[in-house]
Design a protein around this motif. Structure first.
Motif, PDB file in Angstrom:
ATOM      1  N   GLY A 263       0.843  -1.195   0.000  1.00 40.46           N
ATOM      2  CA  GLY A 263       0.000   0.000   0.000  1.00 40.46           C
ATOM      3  C   GLY A 263       0.881   1.248   0.000  1.00 40.46           C
ATOM      4  N   ASP A 264       0.284   2.407   0.317  1.00 47.29           N
ATOM      5  CA  ASP A 264       1.018   3.674   0.255  1.00 47.29           C
ATOM      6  C   ASP A 264       2.283   3.688   1.107  1.00 47.29           C
ATOM      7  OD1 ASP A 264      -0.850   4.513  -1.467  1.00 47.29           O
ATOM      8  OD2 ASP A 264      -1.655   6.154  -0.241  1.00 47.29           O
ATOM      9  N   TYR A 265       2.273   2.929   2.225  1.00 49.09           N
ATOM     10  CA  TYR A 265       3.446   2.925   3.100  1.00 49.09           C
ATOM     11  C   TYR A 265       4.675   2.333   2.394  1.00 49.09           C
ATOM     12  CZ  TYR A 265       6.356   2.647   7.224  1.00 49.09           C
ATOM     13  OH  TYR A 265       7.397   2.807   8.107  1.00 49.09           O
ATOM     14  N   GLY A 266       4.416   1.621   1.310  1.00 51.99           N
ATOM     15  CA  GLY A 266       5.520   1.062   0.520  1.00 51.99           C
ATOM     16  C   GLY A 266       6.479   2.140   0.038  1.00 51.99           C
ATOM     17  N   ALA A 267       5.965   3.362  -0.136  1.00 47.56           N
ATOM     18  CA  ALA A 267       6.817   4.471  -0.592  1.00 47.56           C
ATOM     19  C   ALA A 267       7.869   4.794   0.465  1.00 47.56           C
ATOM     20  CB  ALA A 267       5.968   5.707  -0.888  1.00 47.56           C
ATOM     21  N   VAL A 268       7.446   4.842   1.717  1.00 38.89           N
ATOM     22  CA  VAL A 268       8.379   5.113   2.820  1.00 38.89           C
ATOM     23  C   VAL A 268       9.387   3.965   2.944  1.00 38.89           C
ATOM     24  CG1 VAL A 268       8.545   5.400   5.330  1.00 38.89           C
ATOM     25  CG2 VAL A 268       6.711   6.539   4.058  1.00 38.89           C
ATOM     26  N   MET A 269       8.877   2.728   2.818  1.00 36.94           N
ATOM     27  CA  MET A 269       9.755   1.557   2.915  1.00 36.94           C
ATOM     28  C   MET A 269      10.778   1.512   1.783  1.00 36.94           C
ATOM     29  SD  MET A 269       6.955  -1.339   3.871  1.00 36.94           S
ATOM     30  CE  MET A 269       8.102  -2.658   4.205  1.00 36.94           C
ATOM     31  N   PHE A 270      10.423   2.126   0.651  1.00 40.13           N
ATOM     32  CA  PHE A 270      11.289   2.069  -0.528  1.00 40.13           C
ATOM     33  C   PHE A 270      12.486   3.008  -0.416  1.00 40.13           C
ATOM     34  CE2 PHE A 270      12.120   2.442  -5.227  1.00 40.13           C
ATOM     35  CZ  PHE A 270      12.369   1.092  -5.433  1.00 40.13           C
ATOM     36  N   ARG A 271      12.446   3.917   0.561  1.00 33.36           N
ATOM     37  CA  ARG A 271      13.569   4.870   0.688  1.00 33.36           C
ATOM     38  C   ARG A 271      14.903   4.157   0.810  1.00 33.36           C
ATOM     39  NH1 ARG A 271      10.667   8.446   5.331  1.00 33.36           N
ATOM     40  NH2 ARG A 271       9.229   9.642   4.026  1.00 33.36           N
ATOM     41  N   LYS A 272      14.956   3.090   1.644  1.00 35.43           N
ATOM     42  CA  LYS A 272      16.252   2.416   1.842  1.00 35.43           C
ATOM     43  C   LYS A 272      16.789   1.847   0.527  1.00 35.43           C
ATOM     44  CE  LYS A 272      14.616  -2.225   3.176  1.00 35.43           C
ATOM     45  NZ  LYS A 272      14.561  -3.252   4.217  1.00 35.43           N
ATOM     46  N   HIS A 273      15.866   1.393  -0.331  1.00 33.44           N
ATOM     47  CA  HIS A 273      16.301   0.863  -1.629  1.00 33.44           C
ATOM     48  C   HIS A 273      16.823   1.998  -2.520  1.00 33.44           C
ATOM     49  CE1 HIS A 273      14.887  -3.213  -0.940  1.00 33.44           C
ATOM     50  NE2 HIS A 273      13.729  -2.726  -0.509  1.00 33.44           N
TER      51      HIS A 273
END
Length: 309
Positions: A263-273
């Motif tokens: 969901g939208d929180y995936g954007a925040v999680m994607f920062r490390k990548h």
């Protein structure tokens, strides 16, 4: 579904916190032959942990798909296998006999199994006996503190493993010591089942080198694929180089999969990548600074498009 060992198999290693469904689906789409779930505790499976079952979900692209379990109690491992039998879409049950992490080893699982060949053999036999899946495999290291690759490989083979993956360090070597590819070659030579080489394979050239030295049937790549998932594209297409446009396509695909899964929180999680993907690019620091403040997927996707063009 059968694995083709006639040409080298390119496998994504399980890495806690990194090889989730979005990442696996990306490398699968761009060239990995086989993907493996993050390591699952057989205890957690038996006790129906919700989080654990979420970790078993796979992308439609992931065929063949392996689920890796850890455990050292035959009864619990058997129960875990019976649970996995009920889940469709799993082709391989893989036993983790290589994880060096203290809390896993303390419980007698992971690389602790390498201290006791009889025990290792019994656990492999248990999985093989009760599994209804097509393959049973084992991920091992060269030994616990001393290198005994032949003993380990033969134990797995005679207990019924269909293939094994050998990480070229002992448990004592953790992730730091030099990888011993010659010792992986010894494991390969001592058995008839396919053997996959693993350890510090972080580039196209290194993969080719490891295959030539070990004579293995494939390579498994873990940390070498983080921030560098196009390594599978390179191997599949035998290209030492990869174009910026392919990189951008892969990064965007990874981002889209994250949003779809989390969901939208995936954007925040994607920062490390993105921190890893942007390494070595001009303006990377200000790009990281900017994305660290973005939470909206649409806005983040636009930034990615712009930066990697």
């Amino acid at each position: 579904m059968s694995l083709d060992f006639d040409k080298p198999l390119y496998v994504l290693a399980p890495l806690a916190g990194f090889t989730d469904l979005p990442f696996r689906s990306v490398v699968k789409k761009f060239g990995a032959d086989l993907t493996v779930s993050e390591m699952i505790s057989s205890n957690a499976l038996v006790y129906d942990s919700k989080k654990t079952f979420k970790m078993l979900e796979k992308s439609p692209l992931e065929t063949p798909y392996a689920v890796q379990i850890a455990g050292n109690d035959k009864e619990i491992v058997k129960e875990a296998v019976l649970k996995l039998n009920e889940i469709d879409g799993i082709d391989i049950i893989d036993l983790n006999a290589g994880c060096p992490v203290p809390k896993v080893v303390k419980n007698g699982a992971g690389s602790a199994l390498l201290k006791d060949m009889k025990k290792l053999g019994e656990i492999v036999e248990t999985i093989k006996k009760y599994s209804k899946k097509e393959y049973m495999s084992v991920k091992v290291r060269l030994g616990f503190s001393e290198k005994i690759p032949e003993d380990i490989a033969k134990t797995c083979e005679s207990a019924g493993a269909d293939f094994i993956t050998v990480h070229g360090r002992t448990r004592s070597g953790f992730f730091k010591s030099e990888v011993d590819y010659e010792a992986i070659a010894r494991a390969k030579e001592s058995v008839k089942i396919p053997v996959i080489a693993n350890g510090d394979i972080d580039s196209f050239d290194k993969a080719e080198y490891v295959l030539s030295i070990t004579k293995c049937d494939g390579v498994m790549i873990g940390r070498g694929a983080v921030g560098n998932p196009w390594i599978f594209y390179q191997l599949k297409n035998t290209k030492a180089d990869v174009s910026e446009s392919i990189k951008k396509e892969i990064i965007l695909e990874h981002f889209d999969q994250m949003i779809e899964f989390y969901g939208d929180y995936g954007a925040v999680m994607f920062r490390k990548h993105l921190h890893t993907y942007s390494k070595g690019y001009k303006g990377a620091a200000s790009f990281r600074d900017k994305i660290n403040r973005i939470t909206d997927p649409k806005e983040m996707r636009e930034e990615i498009e712009r930066f990697f063009s």
